[in-house]
Enzyme design. Structure first.
Site, PDB file in Angstrom:
ATOM      1  N   ARG A 215       0.840  -5.781  -8.719  1.00  0.00           N
ATOM      2  CA  ARG A 215       0.302  -5.244 -10.728  1.00  0.00           C
ATOM      3  C   ARG A 215       1.047  -5.934 -11.206  1.00  0.00           C
ATOM      4  O   ARG A 215      -0.136  -6.317 -12.031  1.00  0.00           O
ATOM      5  CB  ARG A 215       2.066  -4.170 -10.657  1.00  0.00           C
ATOM      6  CG  ARG A 215       1.732  -3.473  -9.646  1.00  0.00           C
ATOM      7  CD  ARG A 215       3.071  -2.115 -10.022  1.00  0.00           C
ATOM      8  NE  ARG A 215       2.814  -0.605  -9.153  1.00  0.00           N
ATOM      9  CZ  ARG A 215       4.296  -0.080  -7.585  1.00  0.00           C
ATOM     10  NH1 ARG A 215       5.129  -0.771  -8.201  1.00  0.00           N
ATOM     11  NH2 ARG A 215       3.932   0.133  -7.738  1.00  0.00           N
ATOM     12  N   PHE A 231      -6.143   6.367  -6.218  1.00  0.00           N
ATOM     13  CA  PHE A 231      -4.764   6.188  -4.900  1.00  0.00           C
ATOM     14  C   PHE A 231      -3.755   5.419  -5.757  1.00  0.00           C
ATOM     15  O   PHE A 231      -2.435   5.056  -5.435  1.00  0.00           O
ATOM     16  CB  PHE A 231      -4.795   6.049  -3.589  1.00  0.00           C
ATOM     17  CG  PHE A 231      -5.970   5.781  -3.651  1.00  0.00           C
ATOM     18  CD1 PHE A 231      -5.920   6.799  -2.658  1.00  0.00           C
ATOM     19  CD2 PHE A 231      -7.159   5.188  -3.155  1.00  0.00           C
ATOM     20  CE1 PHE A 231      -7.517   7.509  -1.625  1.00  0.00           C
ATOM     21  CE2 PHE A 231      -8.208   5.985  -2.161  1.00  0.00           C
ATOM     22  CZ  PHE A 231      -8.056   6.595  -1.744  1.00  0.00           C
ATOM     23  N   ASP A 253      -5.183  10.167  -8.707  1.00  0.00           N
ATOM     24  CA  ASP A 253      -4.754  10.087  -7.023  1.00  0.00           C
ATOM     25  C   ASP A 253      -4.731  11.846  -7.074  1.00  0.00           C
ATOM     26  O   ASP A 253      -4.944  12.931  -8.136  1.00  0.00           O
ATOM     27  CB  ASP A 253      -3.142  10.458  -7.881  1.00  0.00           C
ATOM     28  CG  ASP A 253      -2.519  10.092  -5.637  1.00  0.00           C
ATOM     29  OD1 ASP A 253      -2.356   9.095  -5.990  1.00  0.00           O
ATOM     30  OD2 ASP A 253      -2.199  11.470  -5.635  1.00  0.00           O
ATOM     31  N   SER A 254      -4.522  12.381  -5.491  1.00  0.00           N
ATOM     32  CA  SER A 254      -5.370  13.937  -5.058  1.00  0.00           C
ATOM     33  C   SER A 254      -3.443  14.458  -5.669  1.00  0.00           C
ATOM     34  O   SER A 254      -3.796  15.953  -5.738  1.00  0.00           O
ATOM     35  CB  SER A 254      -5.528  13.590  -4.016  1.00  0.00           C
ATOM     36  OG  SER A 254      -4.156  12.793  -3.564  1.00  0.00           O
ATOM     37  N   ALA A 283     -10.109  10.587  -4.072  1.00  0.00           N
ATOM     38  CA  ALA A 283     -10.662   8.959  -4.688  1.00  0.00           C
ATOM     39  C   ALA A 283     -12.037   8.440  -4.949  1.00  0.00           C
ATOM     40  O   ALA A 283     -12.895   8.322  -4.844  1.00  0.00           O
ATOM     41  CB  ALA A 283      -9.055   8.329  -4.445  1.00  0.00           C
ATOM     42  N   ASP A 301      -5.926   1.488  -3.588  1.00  0.00           N
ATOM     43  CA  ASP A 301      -5.146   1.403  -2.564  1.00  0.00           C
ATOM     44  C   ASP A 301      -4.212   2.649  -2.024  1.00  0.00           C
ATOM     45  O   ASP A 301      -3.198   4.105  -1.727  1.00  0.00           O
ATOM     46  CB  ASP A 301      -4.009   0.310  -3.722  1.00  0.00           C
ATOM     47  CG  ASP A 301      -2.311   0.836  -3.010  1.00  0.00           C
ATOM     48  OD1 ASP A 301      -2.211   0.706  -1.607  1.00  0.00           O
ATOM     49  OD2 ASP A 301      -0.883   1.063  -3.679  1.00  0.00           O
ATOM     50  N   CYS A 341      -2.456  -0.307   3.378  1.00  0.00           N
ATOM     51  CA  CYS A 341      -0.784  -0.566   4.081  1.00  0.00           C
ATOM     52  C   CYS A 341      -0.637  -0.091   5.598  1.00  0.00           C
ATOM     53  O   CYS A 341       1.009   0.402   5.984  1.00  0.00           O
ATOM     54  CB  CYS A 341      -0.207   0.837   3.442  1.00  0.00           C
ATOM     55  SG  CYS A 341      -0.596   1.849   3.375  1.00  0.00           S
TER      56      CYS A 341
HETATM   57  N1  SAH Z   1      -0.616   2.323  -5.468  1.00  0.00           N
HETATM   58  C1  SAH Z   1       0.507   3.305  -5.659  1.00  0.00           C
HETATM   59  C2  SAH Z   1       0.568   3.435  -4.112  1.00  0.00           C
HETATM   60  C3  SAH Z   1      -0.055   4.349  -3.371  1.00  0.00           C
HETATM   61  S1  SAH Z   1       0.448   5.072  -2.604  1.00  0.00           S
HETATM   62  C4  SAH Z   1       1.846   2.634  -6.794  1.00  0.00           C
HETATM   63  O1  SAH Z   1       1.028   1.608  -6.988  1.00  0.00           O
HETATM   64  O2  SAH Z   1       2.549   3.658  -6.599  1.00  0.00           O
HETATM   65  C5  SAH Z   1      -1.107   6.336  -2.346  1.00  0.00           C
HETATM   66  C6  SAH Z   1      -1.470   7.643  -2.994  1.00  0.00           C
HETATM   67  O3  SAH Z   1      -2.503   8.405  -2.234  1.00  0.00           O
HETATM   68  C7  SAH Z   1      -0.732   8.333  -3.273  1.00  0.00           C
HETATM   69  O4  SAH Z   1       0.021   8.853  -4.177  1.00  0.00           O
HETATM   70  C8  SAH Z   1      -0.917  10.458  -2.816  1.00  0.00           C
HETATM   71  O5  SAH Z   1      -1.238  11.081  -2.900  1.00  0.00           O
HETATM   72  C9  SAH Z   1      -2.933   9.114  -2.692  1.00  0.00           C
HETATM   73  N2  SAH Z   1      -3.465  10.269  -1.749  1.00  0.00           N
HETATM   74  C10 SAH Z   1      -3.787  10.318  -0.721  1.00  0.00           C
HETATM   75  N3  SAH Z   1      -4.920  10.468  -0.421  1.00  0.00           N
HETATM   76  C11 SAH Z   1      -5.651  10.870  -1.293  1.00  0.00           C
HETATM   77  C12 SAH Z   1      -7.055  11.301  -1.336  1.00  0.00           C
HETATM   78  N4  SAH Z   1      -7.812  11.368  -0.665  1.00  0.00           N
HETATM   79  N5  SAH Z   1      -7.468  10.700  -3.060  1.00  0.00           N
HETATM   80  C13 SAH Z   1      -7.030  10.230  -4.500  1.00  0.00           C
HETATM   81  N6  SAH Z   1      -5.234  10.531  -3.597  1.00  0.00           N
HETATM   82  C14 SAH Z   1      -5.256  10.400  -2.828  1.00  0.00           C
END
Ligand code: SAH
Length: 397
Positions: A215, A231, A253-254, A283, A301, A341
Site C-alpha cells: 500500500r 477488490f 468490491d462485491s 471487479a 488484488d 494470495c
Molecule cells: N486489497 C484489499 C484486500 C482484498 S481481499 C485490501 O488491501 O484490504 C479480496 C476482496 O475481494 C474481498 O474484499 C472480497 O469481498 C472481494 N471480492 C471477491 N470476489 C469479488 C468479485 N468477483 N468482484 C469484486 N470483489 C470481489
C-alpha cells in the site's frame, strides 16, 4: 503422553525442522490421543524428534517444539513473547505511525495453526487446528501476560477457520475484555493512515495487514494519477492513493459491507469525498467495461483463486484473464499493481500468468518490482510453503 512413531526414513523432514507430520509417514500411534492433544513424535529407531498437536487428517501432527524437554506450562507466553520481540525488532510494535500488525503468523512464528492479529490493543485470534482451538484460553492468558495493561481485548474468530469436529463449540466471542472496553471495532493507524477495523463483522480478522508495505508503494506512485482499486475490501490501497495525492480514486468490491467501510474510511481520513467513488460490483465485469486509458494506476488484488492444488489450472487462467483486462485498459505510461494470495500459485507460476496476459494485449510491459508479504508475515525458512503473497509492479507503455 501418547506417542506417534514414524515409518523408517520418514523422520528426515523433521530433522530439517519442517513443522508437519503427514499421516502417511506414521507407522504407529500408541494410546488413543484425542485430537488437539500434545503428542511426542519418534523415529522408527525410537529416537525423539518433536512434540506437536495431534489431529486426524492429512497433517497428523503440527510441531510445537523440537526440544526433548517437555513443553513448559508457560509455553505460549514464551512463544508469543518471542513473536512480539520480532515485531519490535523491525519497528512495528511501538511505531509512532502504525499500531496494527500480525503478531503470530502460524508456522512463521513456530506456532502452526495459530493466527493472531493485533489492532491497537485488541488481539483477534484464528485457530486453524484443533490443538490451537483447544488452547485458546491459555493463549488469551499468555497475551495478557505478554502485553500487560496494553491489552484491551482478545477476540476468538475461529468459527470459519477451525476444522469442525464434534465437541468443538465453534462460536466466536471474547476470551478477554479489559474493564470498560465494550467496542467491536476500533480505528487503527497504518503508516499514518487511519482505518476502521471491525473484527466481528469484517472478513478474516477484520483487516488485510499483509498489504501494508505494498500500500505504501501505491501511495508513492499515486500523485497526480487517476486510480482504480479492484477488490478493494475496506479501501486499504484507496486511502494510501488519496493520501499520496491521487486526482481521483475509484474503489470496487462485491461486498456491500466492505464498500460501506470504504466510505467510512474516506471520511475518517478527512478526504474530499469528490475525489473518491465507491462501486459495489463484480471487479471482473467492472474492469472489462472500463474505457481505454481512463486510469493511470490500477490495483488488482483478488481473493485466492486457488484454495487447493486441484484448482490450480483454472486459477491460473483466471489470473491471466483478469490481468489481461487490466493491462489492456491502463493508460499509456501507467502502472498495474497485481497480486496473488493463493498459496498454491508460486511466484513463478503467477509471473507466467501475467506474462501470458501481457502477451495477449501485445503492449510493452516492464516489471519494475516484485512484491511479497511484510515482516510480520514472515516465512519459516524450514517451511517455504508459508510464502503466499506475491505481486508484480508493471509499467505499461
Ligand atoms: N486489497 C484489499 C484486500 C482484498 S481481499 C485490501 O488491501 O484490504 C479480496 C476482496 O475481494 C474481498 O474484499 C472480497 O469481498 C472481494 N471480492 C471477491 N470476489 C469479488 C468479485 N468477483 N468482484 C469484486 N470483489 C470481489
Amino acid at each position: 503422553m501418547d506417542k506417534v512413531i514414524l515409518r523408517p526414513g520418514r523422520e528426515e523432514s523433521l530433522r530439517r525442522f519442517h513443522p508437519w507430520v503427514f499421516s502417511g509417514a506414521i507407522a504407529q500411534v500408541t494410546g488413543r490421543p484425542a485430537e488437539g492433544d500434545v503428542v511426542g513424535v519418534f523415529a522408527a529407531d525410537g529416537s525423539f524428534l518433536a512434540y506437536g498437536h495431534y489431529q486426524i487428517g492429512s497433517i497428523a501432527v503440527r510441531i510445537l517444539s523440537f526440544d526433548e524437554d517437555p513443553l513448559r506450562p508457560d509455553f505460549f507466553e514464551i512463544m508469543i513473547g518471542r513473536a512480539l520481540q520480532a515485531r519490535t525488532a523491525v519497528g512495528l510494535d511501538g511505531a509512532a505511525d502504525t499500531n496494527c500488525y500480525r503478531l503470530v503468523h502460524g508456522e512463521g512464528d513456530n506456532l502452526p495453526g495459530l493466527i493472531i492479529d493485533y489492532y491497537d490493543g485488541v488481539c483477534v485470534l484464528q485457530a486453524h487446528s484443533v490443538g490451537m482451538f483447544r488452547a485458546k484460553k491459555q493463549i488469551a492468558d499468555a497475551l495478557r501476560a505478554v502485553y500487560g495493561d496494553r491489552l484491551k481485548a482478545v477476540y476468538d474468530k475461529s468459527s470459519g477457520t477451525a476444522p469442525f469436529k464434534a465437541g468443538l463449540d465453534l462460536v466466536d466471542g471474547y476470551l478477554y475484555r479489559a474493564e470498560g472496553f465494550d467496542a467491536d471495532e476500533c480505528i487503527v493507524l497504518e503508516n499514518g493512515n487511519r482505518f476502521c477495523v471491525n473484527w466481528t463483522e469484517g472478513q478474516k480478522t477484520g483487516f488485510f495487514l499483509d498489504q501494508r508495505d505494498n500500500r505504501a508503494a501505491v501511495g508513492r506512485l499515486s500523485g497526480g494519477r487517476t486510480v482504480l482499486n479492484l477488490f478493494c475490501y475496506t479501501g486499504g490501497f484507496s486511502i494510501y492513493a488519496l493520501a499520496g495525492g491521487a486526482i481521483h480514486v475509484d474503489s470496487v468490491d462485491s461486498s456491500r459491507k466492505a464498500m460501506d467501510m470504504v466510505d467510512r474510511n474516506v471520511a475518517i481520513g478527512g478526504f474530499d469525498p469528490a475525489r473518491h467513488t465507491s462501486y459495489c460490483a463484480d471487479a471482473i465485469d467492472f474492469v472489462k467495461n472500463v474505457p481505454d486509458g481512463k486510469y493511470d494506476l490500477m490495483i488488482v488484488d483478488p481473493p485466492a483463486f486457488a484454495k487447493h492444488r486441484g484448482a490450480l489450472k483454472n486459477a491460473l487462467r483466471a489470473y491471466q484473464r483478469l490481468n489481461a483486462a487490466a493491462i489492456e485498459k491502463v493508460a499509456p505510461g501507467g502502472f498495474v499493481f497485481t497480486f496473488s494470495c493463493s498459496q498454491v500459485v508460486d511466484a513463478e507460476a503467477f509471473a507466467l500468468a501475467v506474462f501470458s496476459a501481457a502477451a495477449e494485449t501485445g503492449r510493452s510491459v516492464r516489471i519494475l518490482d516484485r512484491m511479497g508479504q511484510p515482516a510480520d508475515h514472515a516465512v519459516n525458512i524450514y517451511h517455504p510453503e508459508g510464502a503466499y503473497l506475491k505481486g508484480l509492479l508493471l509499467y505499461v507503455e
